[in-house]
Design an enzyme around this catalytic site. Sequence first.
Site, PDB file in Angstrom:
ATOM      1  N   ASP A  67     -36.936 -16.189 -13.879  1.00 38.90           N
ATOM      2  CA  ASP A  67     -38.122 -14.876 -13.570  1.00 38.90           C
ATOM      3  C   ASP A  67     -38.192 -14.869 -11.925  1.00 38.90           C
ATOM      4  OD1 ASP A  67     -39.274 -17.548 -12.783  1.00 38.90           O
ATOM      5  OD2 ASP A  67     -40.398 -17.632 -14.695  1.00 38.90           O
ATOM      6  N   ASP A 136     -50.856 -24.063 -21.296  1.00 38.58           N
ATOM      7  CA  ASP A 136     -51.352 -23.153 -22.437  1.00 38.58           C
ATOM      8  C   ASP A 136     -50.076 -22.984 -23.321  1.00 38.58           C
ATOM      9  OD1 ASP A 136     -49.731 -21.584 -20.616  1.00 38.58           O
ATOM     10  OD2 ASP A 136     -51.168 -20.115 -20.359  1.00 38.58           O
ATOM     11  N   HIS A 138     -47.054 -21.754 -22.296  1.00 43.78           N
ATOM     12  CA  HIS A 138     -46.212 -20.575 -21.843  1.00 43.78           C
ATOM     13  C   HIS A 138     -44.749 -21.169 -21.517  1.00 43.78           C
ATOM     14  CE1 HIS A 138     -47.825 -21.215 -17.741  1.00 43.78           C
ATOM     15  NE2 HIS A 138     -46.515 -21.097 -17.436  1.00 43.78           N
ATOM     16  N   GLU A 143     -46.886 -15.445 -21.354  1.00 42.37           N
ATOM     17  CA  GLU A 143     -48.118 -16.109 -21.571  1.00 42.37           C
ATOM     18  C   GLU A 143     -48.398 -15.964 -22.985  1.00 42.37           C
ATOM     19  OE1 GLU A 143     -49.580 -17.583 -19.250  1.00 42.37           O
ATOM     20  OE2 GLU A 143     -48.666 -17.017 -17.618  1.00 42.37           O
TER      21      GLU A 143
END
Length: 261
Positions: A67, A136, A138, A143
Amino acid sequence: MEVVIVPDAAAGGELIAEAMARLLRRKPDALLGVATGSTPLPIYQALTAKVRAGAVDTSRARIAQLDEYVGLPAEHPESYRSVLRREVLEPLGIGMGAFLGPDGAAEDVQAACEAYDAALAAAGGVDLQLLGIGTDGHIGFNEPCSSLASRTRIKTLTEQTRADNARFFDGDVEQVPHHVITQGIGTILEARHLVLLATGEGKADAVAATVEGPVAAVCPASALQLHPHATVVVDEGAASKLKLADYFRYTFVNKPGWQGI
C-alpha cells in the site's frame, strides 16, 4: 490454513525469514510482497542477518509494495516507498530497479491502481506476500466490509488511523494524507503464499476471527481461509483466544522437517 504459534516476535521473524530464504534459494528472482509497520521488522532483520552471513542471496530478488499514501511524493521520507527502501531494500542490498509499487502521486489515482495490478501480473505475480493484521481484522488498508473480491484501489483513512500515524509526521495530523492506495483482497489472494504475522494480546480477537471464524467481509483477513497456501504466525499473546491452539501446536511439531511453512 496453517497456524504456527511461536514464543515471541523474534522467533516469528526468524521462522518467516527462513521461509523467504528457502524460496529465494529455489527461485532467486522471486517477487516478495512486503508490508510496512513495526510488526514485520523482525522478519526483515532476520533475513538481513542471513544475507550478511552468506546463507541466502537476495541480489536477484524483487520487492512489491502492499500500500501507499496518496498525494505524497515518492521521495517524501514517510512515503511507504521511502520506508521500504530504508527498512527492506537497502539492508538486503536490493536496488530500486527491482521494486514495484503504485504511484501515490499520480494525477489519475484510479489509473495508477489499475496499472499496479497489471504490473504485478506482468511480473509473474507475487510469490510470497507478507501481511500484518489490524485489531479490527484489516489487512493492507482493506477495512471491515471491504469486498473480498476487491482489486487495488483508493481507500479513505479513518480519523483514528490518521491520528495514530501523526507520530510519523512530527505529531501533526494535518500532514497525514487522507487517502491511500492499497492492494485489494482479491489482489492479495493472487499471491502464491500468504504469510501473516501477528503479535500481542491486542491482536488476539482479530486472529481468532481470521482463523476460526466464518469467512466474512467484517473481518477482511478471514479471506485467507480461501487461499490454498496461507500461513498465520502468532506469538502466545496473539494466540490466546484460539480454541484450537493445542491442535495447532501439535500439528506444527509433528510435521515433516523438510516441509517448512
